[in-house]
Motif scaffolding. Structure first.
Motif, mmCIF file in Angstrom:
data_model
loop_
_atom_site.group_PDB
_atom_site.id
_atom_site.type_symbol
_atom_site.label_atom_id
_atom_site.label_comp_id
_atom_site.label_asym_id
_atom_site.label_seq_id
_atom_site.Cartn_x
_atom_site.Cartn_y
_atom_site.Cartn_z
ATOM 1 N N SER A 55 0.824 -1.206 0.000
ATOM 2 C CA SER A 55 0.000 0.000 0.000
ATOM 3 C C SER A 55 0.859 1.258 0.000
ATOM 4 C CB SER A 55 -0.902 0.003 1.238
ATOM 5 O OG SER A 55 -0.124 -0.255 2.388
ATOM 6 N N LEU A 83 1.022 12.118 -2.103
ATOM 7 C CA LEU A 83 0.128 12.274 -0.953
ATOM 8 C C LEU A 83 0.489 13.532 -0.175
ATOM 9 C CD1 LEU A 83 -0.027 8.617 0.459
ATOM 10 C CD2 LEU A 83 -1.723 9.803 -0.922
ATOM 11 N N ASP A 321 -6.591 8.946 8.074
ATOM 12 C CA ASP A 321 -6.161 9.386 6.740
ATOM 13 C C ASP A 321 -5.979 8.122 5.886
ATOM 14 O OD1 ASP A 321 -5.227 10.901 4.649
ATOM 15 O OD2 ASP A 321 -3.805 12.030 5.822
ATOM 16 N N VAL A 322 -5.234 8.212 4.790
ATOM 17 C CA VAL A 322 -5.010 7.017 3.947
ATOM 18 C C VAL A 322 -4.168 5.995 4.729
ATOM 19 C CG1 VAL A 322 -4.054 6.151 1.776
ATOM 20 C CG2 VAL A 322 -5.090 8.426 1.852
ATOM 21 N N HIS A 323 -3.035 6.452 5.264
ATOM 22 C CA HIS A 323 -2.140 5.560 6.017
ATOM 23 C C HIS A 323 -2.151 5.962 7.486
ATOM 24 C CE1 HIS A 323 -0.550 4.064 2.250
ATOM 25 N NE2 HIS A 323 -0.214 5.287 1.879
ATOM 26 N N SER A 355 -7.848 3.114 1.377
ATOM 27 C CA SER A 355 -7.624 3.688 0.043
ATOM 28 C C SER A 355 -8.817 4.508 -0.420
ATOM 29 C CB SER A 355 -7.281 2.598 -0.977
ATOM 30 O OG SER A 355 -8.406 1.811 -1.265
ATOM 31 N N LYS A 357 -10.185 6.800 0.991
ATOM 32 C CA LYS A 357 -10.003 8.219 1.329
ATOM 33 C C LYS A 357 -9.499 8.988 0.108
ATOM 34 C CE LYS A 357 -10.230 8.161 6.022
ATOM 35 N NZ LYS A 357 -11.282 8.896 6.735
ATOM 36 N N ILE A 358 -8.844 8.262 -0.808
ATOM 37 C CA ILE A 358 -8.257 8.947 -1.963
ATOM 38 C C ILE A 358 -8.834 8.427 -3.287
ATOM 39 C CG2 ILE A 358 -6.181 7.459 -1.977
ATOM 40 C CD1 ILE A 358 -4.604 9.961 -2.699
ATOM 41 N N GLU A 368 -16.290 3.029 4.067
ATOM 42 C CA GLU A 368 -14.826 2.996 3.891
ATOM 43 C C GLU A 368 -14.311 1.572 3.792
ATOM 44 O OE1 GLU A 368 -12.992 5.244 7.107
ATOM 45 O OE2 GLU A 368 -13.263 7.126 6.004
#
Ligand code: FAD
Length: 488
Positions: A55, A83, A321-323, A355, A357-358, A368
Motif C-alpha cells: 500500500s 500524498l 487518513d489514507v495511512h 484507500s 479516502k483517496i 470505507e
C-alpha cells in the motif's frame, strides 16, 4: 529470436518480462495463479475494493520507466499523485502526529506535538538523503559483486556519508542518539518493518529508508495499487509477452551449466534464458529442488509475515487518513514476540490503510474500506481460528484504546489474510512478506543474487533476492537481471 521464460507474474516477473521483450526476446510468463500480481493483488466485494498487499508506494518513476520502454510508450493510463500527508501516527497517550509530505512541515509538527527540536528531524533527514544518494547505485541498482569496482569510480566526497555510518549500531540505537522524544524514535524505528525486520537488530544503515517517504515523497496510484500490476501487465502484452496462467512450474531441468527446460505439469518448454520471480525459499524446495540449495536458503532467517483484516465499514472515520499507524506502547516487546518468541503480541502496532479516502470508487458512498494489518511471525503452523480470534480481539481493543472508537458494529463484512493464505496465494515461504529479513549487518551480502553462480542462463528477480523486498527494490532487481543478461 531467443526464448526467455519468466516463472511468476509478481511485480519483479512483470518488470523482467517487459525488459526482455523490449530487448526483442520471445518472452513467456508462466504463472500458477489465475491473474498477475502475486503479493500485489486485490479483492472486490459488495461495492468495496481492497488492495490486498502493498500500500506504500515510493519511487513511482521506476514504474513509468517500464511503461516507456520499447518502440512505443504506453498510453498514459497509469497516473498517480503525491500524498499531502505521508501517514498519521497515533500513540496511546492521545498524541497524534500528522506527517505532511515535506520535511520542514513534518519537523514543525513533530516539535509542536512531541517537543523534539525541528532541527533534529531536518538534520536526520539530510543524513538519510546523503546516505541514500551515496549508496543507491552501489547497493540497490547494481549487482552486489560490482560493489568494489563501482565504489572505486566514486569521488571520495561521494562516499563520505557512507563512511560515517556505524553499521554495527542498530537502527534503534542510532535513532536514540539522534532524538530526544521516544515517540519520534518509535516513528523512525518503524522503517525497519519496510523490509520485515526489527529496528533493534537491523543495521543503522537502513535508517536511510525514511528518506524515500519524507523527502522523495509518498505516492498513490489514482486507481489504487493494483493498477500498477494492470498497467505493467498491459505493457507486457503490448510488447508481445505471452502469459500462461494457472500454470505452476514443477521442474527446472538442468544439463551441465545450463537450464534447458521448464516443466509445468504436462507442459515442457525449452528456453534459452530462465528468470525466476518465485520466492527463492520456495523455489529450491519446489521447482529447483534438484539444484544446489544455497546456505541462506537452507536455513532462512525470515522476514515478518502479516495478519490482515479487510473490513468493509458502514461509515466514514474523519480521524483517519489514507495511512495510519496505531503504535504499541512496548515496541521492543512487540519485536521480541515476532522474532524471538514467535508469538502474537497483546498490544500490537496496528496499521490501518484506507484507500477509499483517496480513490472514491473503492467504497460505496458514506462507507470505507479498511485494510487492518499487524506484523506477525512468519510460519504457517499456528494460524488456526483461535489464533486469528485472539489477534482480532487485540486489534479491536487497540483501536478502542487509541482512537476511542468501537468499530465492531460498523464492520459490514470481513476477509482475512494469514501467513498461511499468503503462502498459498503467492508462494512466499512461510508467508514471509520480504524473503529473508535484514536483521544482521551481513543480510545484504547473504541475500540470493540475481544471477546463478552455476547456470549461465538462470536469473532471479523479486523480493527474496538482491536488493530485497518492496516494490522499488523488486523493480530494481529486474533492472539488474537485464544488466546481467546484457553483459553475458
Ligand atoms: P510475488 O509477489 O512474490 O509473486 C511471485 C509470483 O510467483 C506469484 O504470482 C506466484 O503465484 C508465482 N509462483 C510461485 N510459484 C510458482 C510456480 N511454481 N510456478 C509459477 N508461478 C509461481 N511492498 C511495498 O513496497 N510497500 C508496501 O506497503 C508493502 N506492503 C506489503 C504488505 C503485504 C501484506 C505483503 C504481502 C507485501 C507487502 N509489500 C510491500 C511487499 C511487496 O508486495 C513485495 O515485495 C512484492 O510485491 C513482491 O514481488 P515479487 O516480484 O517478489 O513477486
Amino acid at each position: 529470436q531467443k526464448r526467455c521464460i519468466v516463472v511468476g507474474a509478481g511485480i519483479g516477473g512483470l518488470a523482467a518480462s517487459i525488459r526482455m521483450a523490449a530487448r526483442n526476446y520471445e518472452v513467456s510468463v508462466l504463472e500458477k495463479n489465475k491473474l498477475p500480481g502475486g503479493k500485489m493483488h486485490q479483492i472486490e466485494r459488495n461495492g468495496f475494493r481492497f488492495d490486498t498487499g502493498p500500500s506504500l508506494f515510493t519511487l513511482p518513476h521506476l514504474v513509468t520507466e517500464l511503461l516507456n520502454l520499447g518502440p512505443e510508450p504506453s498510453e498514459p493510463t497509469f497516473r498517480y499523485e503525491k500524498l499531502k500527508n505521508v501517514c498519521r501516527y497515533f500513540y496511546d497517550d492521545g498524541t497524534m502526529i500528522n506527517v505532511p509530505g515535506n520535511p520542514e512541515d513534518f519537523a514543525r509538527e513533530a516539535e509542536i506535538k512531541t517537543g523534539e527540536p525541528a532541527a533534529n528531524i531536518i538534520n536526520y533527514l539530510n543524513t538519510a538523503r546523503e546516505r541514500y544518494r551515496s549508496s543507491a547505485d552501489l547497493f540497490i541498482f547494481n549487482p552486489l559483486k560490482n560493489l568494489i569496482s563501482s565504489a572505486r569510480h566514486k569521488k571520495p566526497e561521494e562516499l563520505k556519508p557512507l563512511l560515517k555510518v556505524k553499521p554495527l549500531r542498530s537502527m534503534h540505537k542510532e535513532n536514540e542518539i539522534a532524538f530526544q522524544s521516544s515517540q519520534i524514535i518509535q516513528l523512525f524505528d518503524r522503517y525497519a518493518t519496510y523490509n520485515g525486520s526489527s529496528p533493534f537488530k537491523a543495521s543503522s544503515m537502513l535508517n536511510m529508508i525514511s528518506h524515500l517517504e519524507h523527502d522523495e515523497g509518498a505516492y498513490f496510484p489514482e486507481k489504487g495499487m493494483y493498477n500498477i500490476v494492470e498497467s505493467l501487465y498491459h505493457k507486457a502484452l503490448s510488447l508481445g509477452v505471452k502469459f500462461q496462467f494457472e500454470t505452476a512450474v514443477t521442474h527446472l531441468v538442468s544439463e551441465k551449466d545450463s537450464i534447458t527446460k521448464v516443466i509445468a505439469g504436462n507442459k515442457e518448454l525449452e528456453a534459452d534464458l530462465v528468470i525466476s520471480d518465485v520466492d527463492v525459499n520456495t523455489l529450491y524446495r519446489g521447482p529447483a529442488r534438484k539444484l544446489k540449495m544455497p546456505r541462506s536458503v537452507k536455513k532462512p532467517d525470515l522476514s515478518s509475515s502479516a495478519l490482515i483484516f479487510y473490513w468493509g465499514m458502514n461509515r466514514t472515520f474523519p480521524q483517519l487518513d489514507v495511512h495510519n499507524i496505531l503504535f504499541s506502547t512496548d515496541y521492543r516487546g512487540e519485536f521480541r514476540a515476532i522474532f524471538n518468541n514467535h508469538q502474537l503480541f497483546n498490544d500490537p502496532t496496528v496499521y490501518i490503510f484506507v484507500s477509499s479516502k483517496i480513490v472514491e470508487a473503492d467504497a460505496p458512498k458514506g462507507k470505507e474500506n479498511w485494510f487492518v494489518m499487524i506484523n506477525v511471525p512468519p510460519g504457517t503452523e499456528k494460524t488456526d481460528q483461535e489464533w486469528i480470534k485472539q489477534a482480532r480481539e487485540n486489534i479491536l481493543k487497540k483501536i478502542h484504546r487509541t482512537l476511542k472508537i468501537n468499530p465492531r458494529e460498523d464492520i459490514l463484512f470481513e476477509e482475512i489474510a494469514t501467513p498461511k493464505t499468503i503462502e498459498t496465494n503467492t508462494g512466499s515461504w512461510k508467508g514471509a512478506l520480504y524473503g529473508n529479513n535484514s536483521n544482521s549487518i551481513w543480510s545484504a551480502f547473504l541475500r540470493h543474487q540475481n544471477k546463478s553462480r552455476k547456470y549461465h542462463n538462470l536469473f532471479f528477480t523479486g523480493g527474496s533476492v538482491h536488493p530485497g523486498g518492496g516494490i522499488p527494490l523488486c523493480l530494481a532487481s529486474a533492472a539488474i537481471v537485464e544488466k546481467e543478461i546484457n553483459q553475458q
